[in-house]
Scaffold this motif. Structure first.
Motif, PDB file in Angstrom:
ATOM      1  N   ASP A 171      24.897  45.974 -66.035  1.00  0.00           N
ATOM      2  CA  ASP A 171      24.432  45.706 -67.396  1.00  0.00           C
ATOM      3  C   ASP A 171      25.379  46.263 -68.457  1.00  0.00           C
ATOM      4  O   ASP A 171      25.816  45.526 -69.338  1.00  0.00           O
ATOM      5  CB  ASP A 171      23.015  46.233 -67.580  1.00  0.00           C
ATOM      6  CG  ASP A 171      22.470  45.926 -68.954  1.00  0.00           C
ATOM      7  OD1 ASP A 171      22.275  44.730 -69.258  1.00  0.00           O
ATOM      8  OD2 ASP A 171      22.261  46.870 -69.735  1.00  0.00           O
ATOM      9  N   ALA A 224      13.520  43.800 -66.035  1.00  0.00           N
ATOM     10  CA  ALA A 224      13.701  44.643 -64.851  1.00  0.00           C
ATOM     11  C   ALA A 224      12.634  45.736 -64.796  1.00  0.00           C
ATOM     12  O   ALA A 224      12.063  46.007 -63.735  1.00  0.00           O
ATOM     13  CB  ALA A 224      15.095  45.256 -64.849  1.00  0.00           C
ATOM     14  N   ASP A 258      17.042  41.286 -70.106  1.00  0.00           N
ATOM     15  CA  ASP A 258      17.184  41.628 -68.686  1.00  0.00           C
ATOM     16  C   ASP A 258      16.687  43.039 -68.390  1.00  0.00           C
ATOM     17  O   ASP A 258      16.025  43.266 -67.390  1.00  0.00           O
ATOM     18  CB  ASP A 258      18.603  41.390 -68.176  1.00  0.00           C
ATOM     19  CG  ASP A 258      19.650  42.292 -68.802  1.00  0.00           C
ATOM     20  OD1 ASP A 258      19.321  43.134 -69.651  1.00  0.00           O
ATOM     21  OD2 ASP A 258      20.828  42.123 -68.445  1.00  0.00           O
ATOM     22  N   PRO A 282      16.482  39.682 -63.479  1.00  0.00           N
ATOM     23  CA  PRO A 282      17.246  40.523 -64.409  1.00  0.00           C
ATOM     24  C   PRO A 282      18.754  40.513 -64.106  1.00  0.00           C
ATOM     25  O   PRO A 282      19.570  40.416 -65.024  1.00  0.00           O
ATOM     26  CB  PRO A 282      16.643  41.914 -64.215  1.00  0.00           C
ATOM     27  CG  PRO A 282      15.244  41.646 -63.755  1.00  0.00           C
ATOM     28  CD  PRO A 282      15.352  40.423 -62.882  1.00  0.00           C
ATOM     29  N   ASN A 283      19.120  40.606 -62.833  1.00  0.00           N
ATOM     30  CA  ASN A 283      20.546  40.598 -62.490  1.00  0.00           C
ATOM     31  C   ASN A 283      21.170  39.231 -62.760  1.00  0.00           C
ATOM     32  O   ASN A 283      22.334  39.139 -63.172  1.00  0.00           O
ATOM     33  CB  ASN A 283      20.762  41.008 -61.033  1.00  0.00           C
ATOM     34  CG  ASN A 283      20.594  42.499 -60.836  1.00  0.00           C
ATOM     35  OD1 ASN A 283      20.578  43.271 -61.785  1.00  0.00           O
ATOM     36  ND2 ASN A 283      20.439  42.907 -59.594  1.00  0.00           N
ATOM     37  N   GLY A 300      22.145  46.765 -60.922  1.00  0.00           N
ATOM     38  CA  GLY A 300      21.813  46.287 -62.262  1.00  0.00           C
ATOM     39  C   GLY A 300      22.148  47.320 -63.324  1.00  0.00           C
ATOM     40  O   GLY A 300      22.671  46.972 -64.389  1.00  0.00           O
ATOM     41  N   GLN A 315      12.010  45.654 -61.045  1.00  0.00           N
ATOM     42  CA  GLN A 315      13.206  45.183 -60.342  1.00  0.00           C
ATOM     43  C   GLN A 315      14.469  45.901 -60.808  1.00  0.00           C
ATOM     44  O   GLN A 315      15.552  45.320 -60.809  1.00  0.00           O
ATOM     45  CB  GLN A 315      13.356  43.674 -60.514  1.00  0.00           C
ATOM     46  CG  GLN A 315      12.253  42.885 -59.863  1.00  0.00           C
ATOM     47  CD  GLN A 315      12.419  41.383 -60.039  1.00  0.00           C
ATOM     48  OE1 GLN A 315      13.117  40.891 -60.907  1.00  0.00           O
ATOM     49  NE2 GLN A 315      11.736  40.634 -59.186  1.00  0.00           N
ATOM     50  N   THR A 316      14.309  47.158 -61.189  1.00  0.00           N
ATOM     51  CA  THR A 316      15.497  47.924 -61.551  1.00  0.00           C
ATOM     52  C   THR A 316      16.270  48.229 -60.278  1.00  0.00           C
ATOM     53  O   THR A 316      15.694  48.350 -59.193  1.00  0.00           O
ATOM     54  CB  THR A 316      15.124  49.235 -62.270  1.00  0.00           C
ATOM     55  OG1 THR A 316      14.291  50.006 -61.410  1.00  0.00           O
ATOM     56  CG2 THR A 316      14.415  48.970 -63.592  1.00  0.00           C
ATOM     57  N   SER A 317      17.588  48.296 -60.409  1.00  0.00           N
ATOM     58  CA  SER A 317      18.422  48.595 -59.250  1.00  0.00           C
ATOM     59  C   SER A 317      19.664  49.338 -59.707  1.00  0.00           C
ATOM     60  O   SER A 317      20.061  49.257 -60.880  1.00  0.00           O
ATOM     61  CB  SER A 317      18.838  47.293 -58.541  1.00  0.00           C
ATOM     62  OG  SER A 317      19.701  46.526 -59.370  1.00  0.00           O
ATOM     63  N   THR A 336      22.013  39.122 -66.345  1.00  0.00           N
ATOM     64  CA  THR A 336      23.226  39.900 -66.611  1.00  0.00           C
ATOM     65  C   THR A 336      24.458  39.102 -66.223  1.00  0.00           C
ATOM     66  O   THR A 336      25.442  39.056 -66.968  1.00  0.00           O
ATOM     67  CB  THR A 336      23.183  41.251 -65.863  1.00  0.00           C
ATOM     68  OG1 THR A 336      22.005  41.964 -66.270  1.00  0.00           O
ATOM     69  CG2 THR A 336      24.409  42.083 -66.160  1.00  0.00           C
ATOM     70  N   TRP A 337      24.415  38.449 -65.054  1.00  0.00           N
ATOM     71  CA  TRP A 337      25.534  37.597 -64.640  1.00  0.00           C
ATOM     72  C   TRP A 337      25.732  36.450 -65.621  1.00  0.00           C
ATOM     73  O   TRP A 337      26.871  36.069 -65.932  1.00  0.00           O
ATOM     74  CB  TRP A 337      25.325  37.051 -63.228  1.00  0.00           C
ATOM     75  CG  TRP A 337      25.694  38.033 -62.158  1.00  0.00           C
ATOM     76  CD1 TRP A 337      24.850  38.645 -61.295  1.00  0.00           C
ATOM     77  CD2 TRP A 337      27.009  38.523 -61.853  1.00  0.00           C
ATOM     78  NE1 TRP A 337      25.554  39.496 -60.468  1.00  0.00           N
ATOM     79  CE2 TRP A 337      26.874  39.434 -60.794  1.00  0.00           C
ATOM     80  CE3 TRP A 337      28.270  38.291 -62.383  1.00  0.00           C
ATOM     81  CZ2 TRP A 337      27.966  40.107 -60.251  1.00  0.00           C
ATOM     82  CZ3 TRP A 337      29.359  38.966 -61.836  1.00  0.00           C
ATOM     83  CH2 TRP A 337      29.196  39.859 -60.780  1.00  0.00           C
TER      84      TRP A 337
END
Length: 187
Positions: free
Chosen positions: A69, A55, A51, A6-7, A65, A60-62, A10-11
């Motif tokens: 986002d 996530a 993403d 997911p990150n 992130g 995989q949420t952080s 975003t990148w």
């Protein structure tokens, strides 16, 4: 910074921003520039949805992130709007309203989080409508050329004005939600 899919998406959205802008500086015919910018923006817009979904699905949420986002979204939309204004495909007033709202609401959310009242300015349905109108309008205005029987530019112009109206509506909504907290603190 957790390095997960997911990150990375975003990148990737952030990395696509120079392609959206730079396409119009390439020594290519305008229709090819339009196509490159539209495809890059559309891929970025799809990753915006994907993403977050990924996530949550993968657990995989952080915090990173969650921070990155919306920053990627705002950079992508602001860059595209500036290009569209430069090309004469969007009115400067629309760009100012949309970009100004993004800055103001980001600041409001940051401040409300600092006060421990972040839930009062959580994303709303009208905010999602605004984003949908933007994400449909911008690729149409980047592409601009008519498709057989479909006036892409005219539809994009109508949608970007709708996005600007929804932008003002959502800003009023978020300010209204934050107002009790603001008033209770004597600001």
């Amino acid at each position: 910074m957790p390095l997960n899919l997911p990150n990375l998406l975003t990148w990737a959205r952030i990395v696509l921003i120079p392609l959206v802008v730079g396409a119009f500086y390439l020594p290519l015919p305008l229709y090819e520039q339009n196509l490159i910018a539209t495809v890059a923006f559309t891929i970025a817009a799809v990753t915006d949805w994907f993403d977050g979904w990924l996530a949550r699905k993968l657990g995989q949420t952080s915090a990173f992130g969650a921070f990155l986002d919306p920053v990627a979204d705002k950079l992508m939309v602001a860059a595209a709007l500036v290009v569209l204004v430069q090309l004469g495909r969007a009115d400067a007033l629309v760009a100012i309203v949309i970009i100004g709202r993004e800055i103001a609401i980001s600041a409001l959310r940051e401040w409300m989080a600092h006060l421990g009242a972040a839930r009062s300015v959580a994303v709303s349905f009208v905010g999602k409508l605004k984003t949908t109108a933007q994400m449909l309008a911008i690729p149409m205005l980047l592409y601009y050329d008519p498709l057989p029987g479909i006036p892409i530019a005219a539809i994009g112009e109508a949608l970007i004005w709708l996005a600007a109206l929804l932008t003002l509506w959502s800003m009023g909504y978020y300010l209204g939600k934050a107002w009790p907290e603001i008033r209770s603190r004597g600001f």
